[in-house]
Scaffold this motif. Structure first.
Motif, mmCIF file in Angstrom:
data_model
loop_
_atom_site.group_PDB
_atom_site.id
_atom_site.type_symbol
_atom_site.label_atom_id
_atom_site.label_comp_id
_atom_site.label_asym_id
_atom_site.label_seq_id
_atom_site.Cartn_x
_atom_site.Cartn_y
_atom_site.Cartn_z
ATOM 1 N N PRO A 192 0.822 -1.218 0.000
ATOM 2 C CA PRO A 192 0.000 0.000 0.000
ATOM 3 C C PRO A 192 0.854 1.266 0.000
ATOM 4 O O PRO A 192 1.760 1.437 0.816
ATOM 5 C CB PRO A 192 -0.801 -0.130 1.301
ATOM 6 C CG PRO A 192 -0.869 -1.599 1.547
ATOM 7 C CD PRO A 192 0.448 -2.131 1.088
ATOM 8 N N GLY A 193 0.575 2.164 -0.963
ATOM 9 C CA GLY A 193 1.276 3.432 -1.050
ATOM 10 C C GLY A 193 2.608 3.378 -1.747
ATOM 11 O O GLY A 193 3.273 4.413 -1.889
ATOM 12 N N HIS A 194 3.030 2.206 -2.210
ATOM 13 C CA HIS A 194 4.346 2.088 -2.840
ATOM 14 C C HIS A 194 4.272 1.626 -4.293
ATOM 15 O O HIS A 194 5.272 1.214 -4.866
ATOM 16 C CB HIS A 194 5.229 1.115 -2.053
ATOM 17 C CG HIS A 194 5.635 1.627 -0.718
ATOM 18 N ND1 HIS A 194 4.792 1.618 0.366
ATOM 19 C CD2 HIS A 194 6.796 2.192 -0.301
ATOM 20 C CE1 HIS A 194 5.412 2.128 1.416
ATOM 21 N NE2 HIS A 194 6.640 2.489 1.041
ATOM 22 N N GLY A 195 3.094 1.674 -4.911
ATOM 23 C CA GLY A 195 2.978 1.285 -6.299
ATOM 24 C C GLY A 195 3.061 -0.226 -6.498
ATOM 25 O O GLY A 195 3.123 -0.999 -5.542
ATOM 26 N N THR A 196 3.070 -0.624 -7.757
ATOM 27 C CA THR A 196 3.092 -2.048 -8.115
ATOM 28 C C THR A 196 4.048 -2.262 -9.284
ATOM 29 O O THR A 196 4.056 -1.483 -10.239
ATOM 30 C CB THR A 196 1.691 -2.530 -8.521
ATOM 31 O OG1 THR A 196 0.789 -2.321 -7.423
ATOM 32 C CG2 THR A 196 1.697 -4.014 -8.883
ATOM 33 N N VAL A 197 4.831 -3.319 -9.172
ATOM 34 C CA VAL A 197 5.732 -3.721 -10.263
ATOM 35 C C VAL A 197 5.529 -5.213 -10.507
ATOM 36 O O VAL A 197 5.648 -6.016 -9.582
ATOM 37 C CB VAL A 197 7.216 -3.449 -9.924
ATOM 38 C CG1 VAL A 197 8.107 -3.913 -11.078
ATOM 39 C CG2 VAL A 197 7.438 -1.980 -9.630
#
Length: 457
Positions: A420-425
């Motif tokens: 949560p809050g750190h984006g997705t890769v």
């Protein structure tokens, strides 16, 4: 079950969707790494497996070769002893024995009638041995040497071992040398001393027994090998069918999520004629994809240029209007068509997930390039809100089926980094590595999950 599923079942090494991250990122799940000798890998069959048929051929041809050598050595002795015997009957008996040996040699070459011809050799030899005293012109004349039949005694007992069941072959191996020993003490057999006759009998019996033991031990061993090989192939066939069924299930589940479910959601939200027309078009496309999934597929080993895959991804990214595409070292590289299709569909699903669930994001990127395994690596990333994997319902099929299973069945691996809050890769790699690093990562994920069945977006 489509032929494409069977092809994938034979050739793919299963990959996994795993998650690795630093800080607050979470782990998603994995399957263990597969080695080069995986059941579903491209395993090699032995080029020259030992089998009962092959050992029979080797044994019979070996005995045939020895028979030819011994027959040639016996010929001068037979001609030397011929004047002391009833010429016509002796020639007929020797001719029948020579003819049976010739037939046996030919049968071993063409591999037809080997046992019958071997039985004929042993039968004719025993008859000739028993008739030896009868065919002498003067039975009281003492021969200066052994009867020429002595030199073919081992050939006869070896042929009996080839042709007869174990009990009868063992009996023949005992009876024939004993018969020769009895003839040996007669004038027509050289009138040998009893001790010498016993030694000749024991020698012939031991030599024939050794050959008999070797033949039946090899037959028993190769029969067990054939049985084990047959059982292994049967189990492998069942495993391949099960895997192919699973591959087909993954493909259909992916179509259901990507096409059918999206069509139903679109139809449920129709508010005007334009929306109804769009929903109808989506339904037609979904039906077409389902029909293609259940029909015949290409089973050749066609390849796709990596630049072509990159162009398709660029077009799909442009349709979203949000992703920036970067190509790295894609020229001159090719990957199998089935892998290209899996990577393309998984990448498109990852972009769709980002657009639908990531919320506002400063950047969305897709990078495609070659890797050090002559394969392909695709990275789909965004700086959106991210998510907590534990909060995603297992019934959701986006990550688990459309990305995870789709890449896994093609022999690749999908790595997810998100929190949560750190984006997705999401990183898609084909083919999957089978090194120590993957094993450590798989063990770490396995310990983290410990019984949870996680789904995806």
């Amino acid at each position: 079950m489509s032929k494409r599923a069977v092809r994938l079942g034979d050739r793919s090494s299963r990959g996994a969707l795993v998650a690795t991250a630093t800080g607050p990122s979470a782990l998603i799940g994995t399957d263990g790494p597969r080695g080069e000798n995986s059941l579903f890998g491209r395993g090699r069959q032995p080029r020259n497996p030992i089998s009962h048929a092959q050992i029979e051929t080797v044994l019979s041809r070996s005995i045939a070769g020895v028979a030819v050598i011994f027959a040639v050595q016996t010929l001068p002795v037979m001609l030397e002893q011929l004047p002391s015997r009833k010429t016509e009957a002796a020639i007929v008996g020797a001719g029948l024995l020579a003819l049976s040996l010739l037939v046996f040699v030919v049968s071993t070459v063409i591999r037809r009638g080997v046992r019958s011809s071997a039985a004929a050799v042993s039968g004719i030899y025993l008859v000739a041995l028993l008739l030896w005293p009868v065919l002498m012109i003067d039975p009281t004349v003492v021969f200066a040497s052994k009867p020429w039949l002595w030199y073919l005694c081992t050939v006869a007992t070896s042929c009996a071992a080839i042709a007869l069941p174990l009990v009868w072959a063992a009996a023949y191996t005992v009876v024939t040398p004993v018969a020769f020993g009895l003839i040996r003490v007669l004038p027509s057999g050289g009138e040998a001393e009893n001790l010498l006759a016993v030694l000749d009998t024991c020698y012939a019996m031991l030599l024939g027994g050794v050959v008999l033991i070797i033949i039946y031990v090899l037959r028993e061993a190769t029969a067990k090998v054939d049985t084990a090989q047959s059982n292994a192939l049967s189990k492998y066939s069942v495993a391949v069918r099960h895997h192919a069924t699973e591959v087909e299930r993954v493909e259909v589940d992916s179509i259901v999520h990507d096409s059918v479910l999206a069509t139903l959601l679109s139809a449920a939200g129709v508010r005007n004629a334009r929306g109804a027309e769009l929903a109808a078009a989506m339904a037609h496309s979904a039906i077409t994809r389902l029909q293609q999934a259940s029909g015949e597929r290409s089973i050749d080993d066609a390849s796709t240029a990596l630049s072509t895959l990159a162009a398709r991804l660029r077009t799909a990214a442009a349709a979203t209007g949000l992703f920036t595409v970067t190509e790295l070292c894609v020229e001159g590289l090719t990957i199998p068509e089935y892998a290209a299709e899996a990577l393309y569909s998984a990448s498109v699903q990852a972009m769709v997930n980002s657009v639908q669930h990531a919320g506002p994001a400063k950047s969305r990127r897709l990078t495609v390039g070659g890797n050090d395994q002559s394969g392909c690596t695709i990275e789909i990333s965004d700086t959106g809100r991210g998510f907590e994997p534990a909060s995603v319902a297992s019934a959701r099929l986006g990550l688990r089926v459309s990305i995870h299973d789709r890449v896994a069945t093609a022999g690749g691996i999908a790595v997810l980094r998100t929190s949560p809050g750190h984006g997705t890769v999401i990183t898609l790699t084909w083919p999957r590595r089978n090194g120590p690093g993957d094993a450590d990562e798989a063990a770490q994920v396995e310990n983290t999950l410990s019984g949870r069945d996680m789904g995806g977006r």
